[in-house]
Design a protein around this motif. Sequence first.
Motif, PDB file in Angstrom:
ATOM      1  N   ARG A 197       0.826  -1.206   0.000  1.00 28.95           N
ATOM      2  CA  ARG A 197       0.000   0.000   0.000  1.00 28.95           C
ATOM      3  C   ARG A 197       0.863   1.261   0.000  1.00 28.95           C
ATOM      4  NH1 ARG A 197      -2.930  -2.596   4.562  1.00 28.95           N
ATOM      5  NH2 ARG A 197      -4.722  -3.747   3.718  1.00 28.95           N
ATOM      6  N   LYS A 198       1.974   1.223   0.703  1.00 25.38           N
ATOM      7  CA  LYS A 198       2.824   2.409   0.839  1.00 25.38           C
ATOM      8  C   LYS A 198       3.834   2.567  -0.296  1.00 25.38           C
ATOM      9  CE  LYS A 198       2.657   2.345   5.914  1.00 25.38           C
ATOM     10  NZ  LYS A 198       3.470   2.140   7.166  1.00 25.38           N
ATOM     11  N   ASN A 199       4.386   1.432  -0.778  1.00 27.81           N
ATOM     12  CA  ASN A 199       5.500   1.508  -1.735  1.00 27.81           C
ATOM     13  C   ASN A 199       5.228   0.842  -3.075  1.00 27.81           C
ATOM     14  OD1 ASN A 199       7.619   2.726   0.144  1.00 27.81           O
ATOM     15  ND2 ASN A 199       7.017   0.914   1.314  1.00 27.81           N
ATOM     16  N   ASP A 200       4.035   0.243  -3.223  1.00 35.35           N
ATOM     17  CA  ASP A 200       3.620  -0.362  -4.499  1.00 35.35           C
ATOM     18  C   ASP A 200       4.571  -1.466  -4.968  1.00 35.35           C
ATOM     19  OD1 ASP A 200       1.615  -0.535  -6.329  1.00 35.35           O
ATOM     20  OD2 ASP A 200       2.330   1.080  -7.629  1.00 35.35           O
ATOM     21  N   ILE A 201       5.026  -2.289  -4.024  1.00 32.88           N
ATOM     22  CA  ILE A 201       5.850  -3.460  -4.339  1.00 32.88           C
ATOM     23  C   ILE A 201       5.034  -4.695  -3.989  1.00 32.88           C
ATOM     24  CG2 ILE A 201       7.943  -4.742  -3.729  1.00 32.88           C
ATOM     25  CD1 ILE A 201       9.354  -2.107  -3.324  1.00 32.88           C
ATOM     26  N   TYR A 250      17.908  -2.147  -8.416  1.00 29.59           N
ATOM     27  CA  TYR A 250      18.268  -3.111  -9.464  1.00 29.59           C
ATOM     28  C   TYR A 250      17.097  -3.558 -10.341  1.00 29.59           C
ATOM     29  CZ  TYR A 250      22.558  -3.343  -6.726  1.00 29.59           C
ATOM     30  OH  TYR A 250      23.710  -3.013  -6.064  1.00 29.59           O
ATOM     31  N   PHE A 251      15.875  -3.392  -9.864  1.00 32.94           N
ATOM     32  CA  PHE A 251      14.698  -3.781 -10.655  1.00 32.94           C
ATOM     33  C   PHE A 251      13.625  -2.685 -10.589  1.00 32.94           C
ATOM     34  CE2 PHE A 251      16.714  -7.710  -9.210  1.00 32.94           C
ATOM     35  CZ  PHE A 251      16.809  -8.462 -10.390  1.00 32.94           C
ATOM     36  N   PRO A 252      13.948  -1.465 -10.959  1.00 30.12           N
ATOM     37  CA  PRO A 252      12.978  -0.366 -10.827  1.00 30.12           C
ATOM     38  C   PRO A 252      11.710  -0.568 -11.651  1.00 30.12           C
ATOM     39  CG  PRO A 252      14.855   0.304 -12.167  1.00 30.12           C
ATOM     40  CD  PRO A 252      15.219  -1.010 -11.556  1.00 30.12           C
ATOM     41  N   SER A 253      11.807  -1.373 -12.676  1.00 27.50           N
ATOM     42  CA  SER A 253      10.627  -1.595 -13.526  1.00 27.50           C
ATOM     43  C   SER A 253       9.552  -2.417 -12.812  1.00 27.50           C
ATOM     44  CB  SER A 253      11.027  -2.297 -14.829  1.00 27.50           C
ATOM     45  OG  SER A 253      11.568  -3.583 -14.559  1.00 27.50           O
ATOM     46  N   LEU A 254       9.892  -3.032 -11.687  1.00 26.60           N
ATOM     47  CA  LEU A 254       8.919  -3.852 -10.961  1.00 26.60           C
ATOM     48  C   LEU A 254       8.052  -3.027 -10.017  1.00 26.60           C
ATOM     49  CD1 LEU A 254      11.031  -7.032 -10.097  1.00 26.60           C
ATOM     50  CD2 LEU A 254       9.327  -6.729 -11.910  1.00 26.60           C
ATOM     51  N   ILE A 255       8.372  -1.765  -9.824  1.00 27.30           N
ATOM     52  CA  ILE A 255       7.548  -0.912  -8.964  1.00 27.30           C
ATOM     53  C   ILE A 255       6.186  -0.708  -9.637  1.00 27.30           C
ATOM     54  CG2 ILE A 255       7.347   1.323  -7.818  1.00 27.30           C
ATOM     55  CD1 ILE A 255       9.650  -0.355  -6.809  1.00 27.30           C
ATOM     56  N   HIS A 258       1.583  -5.584 -10.891  1.00 25.12           N
ATOM     57  CA  HIS A 258       0.597  -6.351 -10.138  1.00 25.12           C
ATOM     58  C   HIS A 258       0.470  -7.793 -10.618  1.00 25.12           C
ATOM     59  CE1 HIS A 258      -1.553  -2.374  -8.900  1.00 25.12           C
ATOM     60  NE2 HIS A 258      -0.431  -2.607  -8.227  1.00 25.12           N
ATOM     61  N   SER A 259       1.268  -8.179 -11.602  1.00 22.61           N
ATOM     62  CA  SER A 259       1.266  -9.551 -12.099  1.00 22.61           C
ATOM     63  C   SER A 259       2.415 -10.305 -11.419  1.00 22.61           C
ATOM     64  CB  SER A 259       1.468  -9.569 -13.615  1.00 22.61           C
ATOM     65  OG  SER A 259       1.723 -10.890 -14.062  1.00 22.61           O
ATOM     66  N   TYR A 260       2.066 -11.261 -10.571  1.00 27.51           N
ATOM     67  CA  TYR A 260       3.131 -11.955  -9.854  1.00 27.51           C
ATOM     68  C   TYR A 260       3.969 -12.827 -10.780  1.00 27.51           C
ATOM     69  CZ  TYR A 260       0.270 -16.274  -9.695  1.00 27.51           C
ATOM     70  OH  TYR A 260      -0.452 -17.397 -10.002  1.00 27.51           O
ATOM     71  N   SER A 261       3.367 -13.379 -11.876  1.00 26.82           N
ATOM     72  CA  SER A 261       4.131 -14.211 -12.814  1.00 26.82           C
ATOM     73  C   SER A 261       5.198 -13.360 -13.517  1.00 26.82           C
ATOM     74  CB  SER A 261       3.213 -14.877 -13.829  1.00 26.82           C
ATOM     75  OG  SER A 261       2.485 -13.904 -14.560  1.00 26.82           O
ATOM     76  N   TYR A 262       4.836 -12.143 -13.915  1.00 24.75           N
ATOM     77  CA  TYR A 262       5.812 -11.252 -14.550  1.00 24.75           C
ATOM     78  C   TYR A 262       6.917 -10.890 -13.556  1.00 24.75           C
ATOM     79  CZ  TYR A 262       7.910  -7.120 -16.653  1.00 24.75           C
ATOM     80  OH  TYR A 262       8.821  -6.220 -17.173  1.00 24.75           O
TER      81      TYR A 262
END
Length: 296
Positions: A197-201, A250-255, A258-262
């Motif tokens: 909720r706070k950091n969108d991870i 190292y993985f900023p694109s994951l922020i 919402h797809s756990y498989s990706y």
Amino acid sequence: MKSANLFRRTRGLIVCFLALFFALTTVCESRAATAAAKTGKAALPASGESTNDNQISRLAGESVAAGLVATKKTRTDYLKAHTGFVKKNGRVYYYGKDHKKKTGWIIVNGKRYFGKKRKPYKGSLLTGWHTFGGKEYYFRESGKPGKYGLAYAGKVQEVNGIACRFDKSGVFLGCRYAGSRSGFIGQVGEMARDNQRKNDILATVVVAQACLETGYGEHIYHNNLFGLYGKRFGSWQSSIEGYNTYIRTYFPSLIGVHSYSYYVNRIGNGGYAAAPNYGSILMSIIREKNLTRFSR
């Protein structure tokens, strides 16, 4: 007549002189008594006053006795303040039989402590995690003198909610979560949900990685839930914050993903871990433990 008058005058002067002399003597004695009362010292007889050796000995003896009592009390207070475990200004020290602060390893009734070897606060007992000669120890961070600074040794002890093992000499052997697997998942899951909720991870993967890296809480070192190399954390929450920093770096694109498989495929193929099947193991854990519930 003249002789009689002269005699009367002379006698009157002598009487006045004697009266003045006795008055001055009384004033001096009074002041001496007052001074003696303030200083606590006995006053010796005034000059010219008859006395004897017994009286002088008694007065001198009282003064010496008072001094000895004061000296004995001062020494008693000193020894009390420099014996065993003593708390001073929020820190605890241990004084040996020589009434001096002890440093280095201290063994009292078979229990181990460590006194700081250098300033500031030389001799103060260490608390928390410390490493000596490549071996790690934990010293109790709370409790009364005698328990404060105690090195955990010889059994499993709980440190910040984690069951940690120590050998008989206090060497840290490893940690495990004190509760069940489901308890571990639930506790980490709620923290990961709040973090999302706070950091969108994505919380789903955060929980899965914590399960994989720690064996569902069986092996936790310094609250490091995610196998981040060389990292120590004061709590699970700070470990999650450290994980956030790693992902942002190292993985900023994951922020915001919402797809756990990706998410899993990205870190599995991106070098997060050396194991070639890292991603597939995470997928199995997510599905088996229904971890998607923490991202809803």
